[in-house]
Design an enzyme around this catalytic site. Sequence first.
Site, mmCIF file in Angstrom:
data_model
loop_
_atom_site.group_PDB
_atom_site.id
_atom_site.type_symbol
_atom_site.label_atom_id
_atom_site.label_comp_id
_atom_site.label_asym_id
_atom_site.label_seq_id
_atom_site.Cartn_x
_atom_site.Cartn_y
_atom_site.Cartn_z
ATOM 1 N N TYR A 43 0.848 -1.193 0.000
ATOM 2 C CA TYR A 43 0.000 0.000 0.000
ATOM 3 C C TYR A 43 0.881 1.239 0.000
ATOM 4 C CZ TYR A 43 -4.280 2.573 0.244
ATOM 5 O OH TYR A 43 -5.298 3.421 -0.085
ATOM 6 N N ASP B 62 -13.716 6.180 3.658
ATOM 7 C CA ASP B 62 -12.465 6.222 4.417
ATOM 8 C C ASP B 62 -11.743 7.548 4.250
ATOM 9 O OD1 ASP B 62 -10.316 5.071 5.996
ATOM 10 O OD2 ASP B 62 -9.184 5.050 4.128
ATOM 11 N N ASP B 63 -11.810 8.160 3.059
ATOM 12 C CA ASP B 63 -11.145 9.448 2.849
ATOM 13 C C ASP B 63 -11.719 10.515 3.774
ATOM 14 O OD1 ASP B 63 -9.576 8.551 0.539
ATOM 15 O OD2 ASP B 63 -11.506 8.441 -0.455
ATOM 16 N N GLU C 95 -14.095 4.941 -1.767
ATOM 17 C CA GLU C 95 -12.673 5.267 -1.663
ATOM 18 C C GLU C 95 -12.203 6.059 -2.874
ATOM 19 O OE1 GLU C 95 -8.979 5.445 0.063
ATOM 20 O OE2 GLU C 95 -10.730 4.466 0.957
ATOM 21 N N ASP C 96 -11.579 7.192 -2.623
ATOM 22 C CA ASP C 96 -10.898 7.980 -3.655
ATOM 23 C C ASP C 96 -11.788 8.352 -4.837
ATOM 24 O OD1 ASP C 96 -8.569 8.230 -2.250
ATOM 25 O OD2 ASP C 96 -7.563 6.537 -3.182
ATOM 26 N N ASN D 30 -0.270 12.646 0.889
ATOM 27 C CA ASN D 30 0.645 11.634 0.385
ATOM 28 C C ASN D 30 0.403 11.423 -1.100
ATOM 29 O OD1 ASN D 30 -1.613 9.757 0.194
ATOM 30 N ND2 ASN D 30 -1.371 9.357 2.380
ATOM 31 N N ARG E 100 -9.664 10.683 -7.565
ATOM 32 C CA ARG E 100 -8.753 11.438 -6.689
ATOM 33 C C ARG E 100 -7.921 10.427 -5.915
ATOM 34 N NH1 ARG E 100 -7.171 12.694 -1.961
ATOM 35 N NH2 ARG E 100 -8.529 11.054 -1.162
ATOM 36 N N LYS F 179 -6.547 -1.592 -0.328
ATOM 37 C CA LYS F 179 -7.317 -1.333 0.892
ATOM 38 C C LYS F 179 -7.864 -2.632 1.471
ATOM 39 C CE LYS F 179 -7.547 3.219 1.605
ATOM 40 N NZ LYS F 179 -7.308 3.906 2.875
#
Length: 550
Positions: A106, A271-272, A248-249, A411, A159, A177
């Site tokens: 990851y 989660d973001d 996610e994202d 990150n 993203r 993930k």
Amino acid sequence: MIATLLERNDAATNDTRSGTALFNDPIRNKGTAFTKDERRMYGIEGLLPQAVETLDRQLERVIGHLDAKSTDLERYIYLVSLADRNETLFFRTLMSDPARFLPIVYDPTVADACLAFGHIYRRARGMYIDRSMKGRMAEVLRNWPHRDVRFICVSTGGRILGLGDIGSNGMGIPIGKLELYTACAAIPPNGLLPVMFDIGTANEALRADPLYLGLRAPPPSEKELDELTEEFVQAVQDVFPGCCIHFEDWKGTDAIRIFERYRDKVLCYNDDIQGTASVTIAGLTTALQINGEVLADQRFLFLGAGSAGIGIANMIAEALQGKGLTLDEARARISLFDINGLLEPSRRDLSSAQKVYAHPAQPSADLVATIEAFKPTILVGVSTKGGAFTKEVVEAMSRLNKRPIIFALSNPTDKAECTAEQAYTWSKGKALYAAGVQFPDVTLDGQVFHPGQANNFYIYPAVALATYVARPRRITDACFVAAAEASADQVGPELRAKGMLFPGQANILEMEVTTATRVAEFMFDHGLAQAKRPSDVRAWIEDQLYVPRY
């Protein structure tokens, strides 16, 4: 020619009926660990070397292979191939040394893997749902061979980390993930499904790449995306009832809008938004314990006002309400600053989620001036703008605070707002620092500083494990606050004395189970859980953990 093709087809058919099909089944394949009796039973005698090896002996060979690789991306590719042929050995490897292997499968290595996804692609994993399947999504989801799917991690690739829109290349994120669900929290992998919700990409360079594997079209309108998402969410309810959707994202504005639409309707979380907020609160809780201060007395300034920034701000506001403040009082302690400057009422480009943090103030595009005016005790970076916390920014925070709390959470590594060395050097060792990636220890004037990593893997695997066992109707923000508090409670005085803000990574499973126990107990206490409450929640959880063994 026809006869030759028929012979090949017959050979392929015989292969799938024979034991050699085991070698292509990552769940059942043991490789050299098949016993002599199993080799005779399955018709694979003579197809393997003579030695019968234990799982630990196979692990020893894998470690040797990994040690021989020169880059983490090469190690990532090797581990992906290992997962494709032997799932048990793959997870045995990850769980043997999580601190070593999680950064490979990851963040930060997954960023490089996503950028090169179409070029390093070996074999399909998970599912790909695209716009051409509109009206047929439930039918397509039924093609997945397992029916008891407990979690779907779904991304549009809009993203990814600090990389922006990378479309279908973002599939590495849902895969990674869910691998951490198992590697960190021992959730059985057979109930996990990564999904790329391929809506196209605005990245023209990717669309022009001949090896790009995704839909070569720009993303749809907001209205069409909402229609596609509605069909997907309902299809999941139909095909995999009781499944939790892990968003996610997604692109920031889409992420907030979509999550707000479904958070109270189906079992889901983002989660973001929630995971990032929770791990931030966990780190802040520990930092405040080191400073001997309380959350209710703090002032928070965010650089970045997208889904992560808003999510953290909202959860901090909820946590402040739990300390006795009203919602308005809580929000007044939080300000946000983005690419266009300070969020304040004269701005005409703010979303409804941002407007609640647009407090009366003079317009400002100068971060240092904003710090001097707002006087924050805590500075949080979620901007994906590497180097945004300059020497002047850190010095301004240090003038205002005896021990400023500075979190540079963006990150991968080159997107961090400042490095650990910069934060400690510019603050003359005063800063309590964490980043979204793990920076090495820093020695300054003979003192060793241990920067924290505010990585979501401290939180979301534990929340997922609690969800797996307790089967809640919904996952609330309060569940993530409970996870944050549980994580912070595991940073003992010895770790705090070293300036560490998060638990160590040497025994991640122990940490995740401890946090999951607290979250599951919260779910039971607040009527969220549908499972029957056991007398000993922790022992009940431990009985359901996945163990990689043949």
